[in-house]
Scaffold this active site. Structure first.
Site, short mmCIF file in Angstrom:
data_model
loop_
_atom_site.label_atom_id
_atom_site.label_comp_id
_atom_site.label_asym_id
_atom_site.label_seq_id
_atom_site.Cartn_x
_atom_site.Cartn_y
_atom_site.Cartn_z
N ASN A 24 37.15 41.54 41.58
CA ASN A 24 37.24 42.12 39.96
C ASN A 24 37.10 40.86 39.18
O ASN A 24 36.74 41.03 37.94
CB ASN A 24 38.54 42.72 39.99
CG ASN A 24 40.00 41.87 40.20
OD1 ASN A 24 39.88 40.87 41.00
ND2 ASN A 24 41.06 42.40 39.77
N SER A 42 33.21 39.93 49.58
CA SER A 42 31.84 40.30 50.00
C SER A 42 31.19 40.85 49.01
O SER A 42 29.87 40.79 49.10
CB SER A 42 32.15 41.04 51.20
OG SER A 42 32.66 40.34 52.20
N SER A 68 44.89 42.03 47.29
CA SER A 68 45.89 43.14 47.79
C SER A 68 47.21 42.81 48.15
O SER A 68 47.07 41.80 48.90
CB SER A 68 45.17 44.31 48.36
OG SER A 68 44.96 43.84 49.74
N GLU A 117 48.54 35.76 44.75
CA GLU A 117 48.72 36.49 43.49
C GLU A 117 48.05 38.01 43.72
O GLU A 117 46.84 38.03 44.14
CB GLU A 117 47.45 36.09 42.74
CG GLU A 117 47.53 34.44 42.07
CD GLU A 117 48.90 34.53 41.05
OE1 GLU A 117 49.19 35.31 40.54
OE2 GLU A 117 49.17 33.25 40.77
N CYS A 171 44.40 43.19 37.85
CA CYS A 171 45.72 43.19 38.28
C CYS A 171 46.67 43.17 37.09
O CYS A 171 48.10 43.69 37.66
CB CYS A 171 45.90 41.94 39.15
SG CYS A 171 45.66 40.42 38.24
N GLU A 213 49.55 30.34 38.55
CA GLU A 213 48.28 29.52 38.35
C GLU A 213 47.86 29.32 36.76
O GLU A 213 48.49 30.09 36.14
CB GLU A 213 47.29 30.50 38.94
CG GLU A 213 47.22 30.72 40.52
CD GLU A 213 46.09 31.20 40.95
OE1 GLU A 213 45.39 32.46 40.47
OE2 GLU A 213 45.57 30.84 42.08
P1 NAP Z 1 41.54 42.60 49.28
O1 NAP Z 1 40.92 43.80 49.80
O2 NAP Z 1 42.82 42.18 49.49
O3 NAP Z 1 40.54 41.40 49.01
C1 NAP Z 1 40.60 40.29 48.76
C2 NAP Z 1 39.94 39.19 49.60
O4 NAP Z 1 40.58 39.14 50.52
C3 NAP Z 1 38.58 39.39 49.77
O5 NAP Z 1 37.80 38.17 49.53
C4 NAP Z 1 38.43 39.91 51.06
O6 NAP Z 1 37.33 39.71 51.80
C5 NAP Z 1 39.65 39.29 51.62
N1 NAP Z 1 40.20 40.00 52.71
C6 NAP Z 1 40.03 41.25 53.16
N2 NAP Z 1 40.93 41.45 54.26
C7 NAP Z 1 40.93 40.34 54.89
C8 NAP Z 1 41.68 39.71 55.90
N3 NAP Z 1 42.04 40.64 56.95
N4 NAP Z 1 41.90 38.46 56.06
C9 NAP Z 1 41.46 37.56 55.29
N5 NAP Z 1 40.81 38.03 54.10
C10 NAP Z 1 40.58 39.29 53.83
O7 NAP Z 1 41.82 42.89 47.67
P2 NAP Z 1 40.42 43.72 46.69
O8 NAP Z 1 40.37 44.93 46.64
O9 NAP Z 1 39.17 42.91 46.71
O10 NAP Z 1 41.22 43.41 45.05
C11 NAP Z 1 42.02 43.83 44.39
C12 NAP Z 1 43.31 43.49 44.45
O11 NAP Z 1 43.49 42.20 43.94
C13 NAP Z 1 44.08 44.34 43.75
O12 NAP Z 1 45.35 44.73 44.30
C14 NAP Z 1 44.64 43.55 42.35
O13 NAP Z 1 45.82 43.88 41.95
C15 NAP Z 1 44.59 42.17 43.10
N6 NAP Z 1 44.50 41.04 42.18
C16 NAP Z 1 45.60 40.11 41.85
C17 NAP Z 1 45.34 39.41 40.91
C18 NAP Z 1 46.79 38.47 40.58
O14 NAP Z 1 46.18 37.40 39.93
N7 NAP Z 1 47.77 38.78 40.97
C19 NAP Z 1 44.31 39.12 40.35
C20 NAP Z 1 43.03 39.95 40.70
C21 NAP Z 1 42.94 40.83 41.73
P3 NAP Z 1 36.00 40.94 51.75
O15 NAP Z 1 35.68 41.16 50.63
O16 NAP Z 1 35.16 40.08 52.41
O17 NAP Z 1 36.71 42.09 52.64
#
Ligand code: NAP
Length: 480
Positions: free
Chosen positions: A154, A180, A231, A252, A286, A459
């Site tokens: 995002n 990805s 997530s 985060e 987020c 951060e």
């Molecule tokens: P996500 O599915 O958790 O993916 C985030 C990252 O983790 C991607 O690089 C993903 O790689 C990787 N990943 C997925 N499964 C994994 C595993 N089993 N082992 C290691 N890495 C893995 O989250 P998203 O849907 O991309 O992002 C949205 C979420 O991020 C939302 O919940 C949002 O609130 C949160 N977010 C939080 C902040 C904050 O600062 N708190 C900021 C931005 C976003 P792949 O893409 O290759 O699957």
């Protein structure tokens, strides 16, 4: 738009200063029409293992580079990001979908972390602590070692620089695994990092199976720190995996931000604040408003004003100058928003404006629904899309209870003109961040992060450096 012709474009991984390819590839698609952009390598376990070994060797040199020199290299990197802002933003819009004006804003925001930490690189102060005994207590701050960063789609630029800049400033090396869906922004930023003079092995970008790479990074003894943005589900999993080797962690994670609009609020300011926090990046942030609580006296007038603004939002390709809302990242994201809207309407909420089902592709019409209650899905889960649910409340105590009734605790927002109230409410909200009379809180100088299931660590700001530093206590005895 053919982004492969841009000077910052790169579709190979960066490992120990080499641009690495592979036989197995991953396709990168444009979320506007699911068209193919390019493909990127899928690195295997051996390459990842070698990257860690090389990063470890590189870190041993980098930590001894004078802080002024580390600062200069980071400053060069910042300058290059700003010089290439338009190109980087175009790559981001094409792979992620956000409007170009927002992508340019994110590049400036991402660069601001590099600028901030280029300055902090010089300030890794320790302490000399007065001691009651016949000794001196010295406190050193030292680089943690090799770090791993796993980042989401995002904010494909800022979530990387928020980790890489403090890591490098502190004297750590880093291995980044971007999402990805958005590897090209990461690779372009790394390309500029190499041009800026970051030594081989200090900054690495690897792509491949997230489960496999995540498993290696979280269990490898040479990796001393894991910083993850994404997530809550995956964050908790990575924390469990990292437990075996007791790594330092920053997480985060997800949010479920409440917006509290009190009777005393400046209505226009509150409406603009909700527009800023709810619809930026098509609601895929987020810190997005997830629940909008409006006090009863102003409930109808607030909704009338918000409706006008929401209906002015223009959906379209992010490359078009007048686009306010781009596509969502993928079909899964669309289905979640639709599920939340359908659930709210089925349980008695009322549609104010928008569309209850999608058109085609990854498009989601900004939707406003009122009379939402705490038992609806959108009150409990992060929606991550342009859906704004409005709840009515009567008193401060009730709205604080409702706001805190969630496992999450990242961002929250309050609109009030009552000084005593904003202090009471800011203290009462169980969140890492509280915006008062604004919907925009992100800033490199501020500590960004959450409590509860929204994560651990901060951060940005002076606190952001500590995440990449260890404290060493040195006792100097018998000094008389
Ligand atoms: P996500 O599915 O958790 O993916 C985030 C990252 O983790 C991607 O690089 C993903 O790689 C990787 N990943 C997925 N499964 C994994 C595993 N089993 N082992 C290691 N890495 C893995 O989250 P998203 O849907 O991309 O992002 C949205 C979420 O991020 C939302 O919940 C949002 O609130 C949160 N977010 C939080 C902040 C904050 O600062 N708190 C900021 C931005 C976003 P792949 O893409 O290759 O699957």
């Amino acid at each position: 738009m053919d982004i492969t012709q841009l000077s910052v474009f790169e579709n190979r991984c960066l490992v120990n200063g080499e641009w690495v390819s592979s036989i197995e590839k991953l396709a990168v698609m444009n979320p506007v029409d699911q068209s193919y952009i390019t493909d990127v390598p899928v690195l295997n376990e051996e390459v990842i293992e070698q990257a860690i070994q090389d990063a470890d060797q590189a870190q041993k040199q980098w930590k001894n580079v004078a802080p002024n020199e580390r600062s200069r290299v980071l400053r060069n990197w910042f300058d290059l990001l700003i010089r290439h802002q338009d190109e980087l933003a175009t790559i981001m819009t094409v792979e992620q979908g956000k409007p170009l004006k927002e992508a340019k804003g994110e590049i400036a925001y991402a660069a601001s972390y590099i600028e901030w930490f280029s300055e902090e690189a010089k300030r890794g102060y320790g302490d000399i602590v007065p001691s009651a005994s016949n000794s001196e207590i010295l406190v050193f701050k030292e680089a943690v070692g090799v770090c791993a960063a796993i980042t989401p789609w995002n904010f494909p630029a800022a979530m990387i620089t928020r980790k890489a800049a403090p890591a490098l400033a502190a004297g750590c090396s880093i291995i980044i695994k971007p999402a990805s869906e958005t590897p090209l922004t990461a690779l372009a930023i790394a390309k500029l990092g190499a041009q800026a003079g970051i030594p081989h092995g200090v900054l690495n970008v690897v792509i491949g199976s997230s489960a496999k790479i995540g498993q290696i990074l979280t269990t490898h003894p040479l990796i001393k720190k894991v910083s993850f943005t994404g997530s809550t589900e995956i964050g908790a999993q990575l924390m469990a995996q990292s437990a075996q080797t007791v790594k330092k962690m920053s997480l985060e994670l997800g949010g479920n931000a409440p917006v509290l609009v009190f009777n005393s609020a400046n209505l226009d300011q509150a409406v603009q604040g909700v527009m800023d926090t709810k619809f930026r990046n098509a609601g895929q942030t987020c810190v997005c408003a997830n629940r909008i609580y409006v006090q009863s006296d102003i409930y109808d007038s607030f909704i009338d004003k918000l409706k006008v603004k929401v209906e002015q939002l223009k959906l379209g390709n992010g490359l078009d100058a007048d686009t306010d809302i781009g596509p969502l990242i993928n079909r899964k994201a669309i289905l979640k928003v639709e599920e939340h809207i359908a659930d709210a309407l089925a349980k008695g909420a009322v549609l104010v404006t928008g569309k209850t089902h999608n058109i085609e592709g990854n498009w989601c019409v900004p939707t406003l629904v009122k009379d939402v209650r705490q038992d609806m899905l959108c009150a409990k889960e992060e929606t991550f899309g342009p859906f704004a649910p409005i709840f009515k409340f009567e008193c401060e105590e009730d709205v604080l209870d409702m706001s805190n009734d969630t496992e999450f605790g990242l961002a929250s927002y309050v609109f009030t003109q009552d000084l005593n109230q904003f202090i009471r409410v800011a203290r009462g909200l169980e969140y890492g961040m509280v915006g008062i009379n604004t919907g925009l809180i992100s800033n490199a100088a501020a500590p960004f992060g959450g409590v509860k299931s929204s994560g651990i660590g901060r951060e940005g700001s002076k606190y952001g450096m500590d995440e990449y530093l260890e404290i060493k206590y040195v006792c100097l005895g018998n000094i008389s």
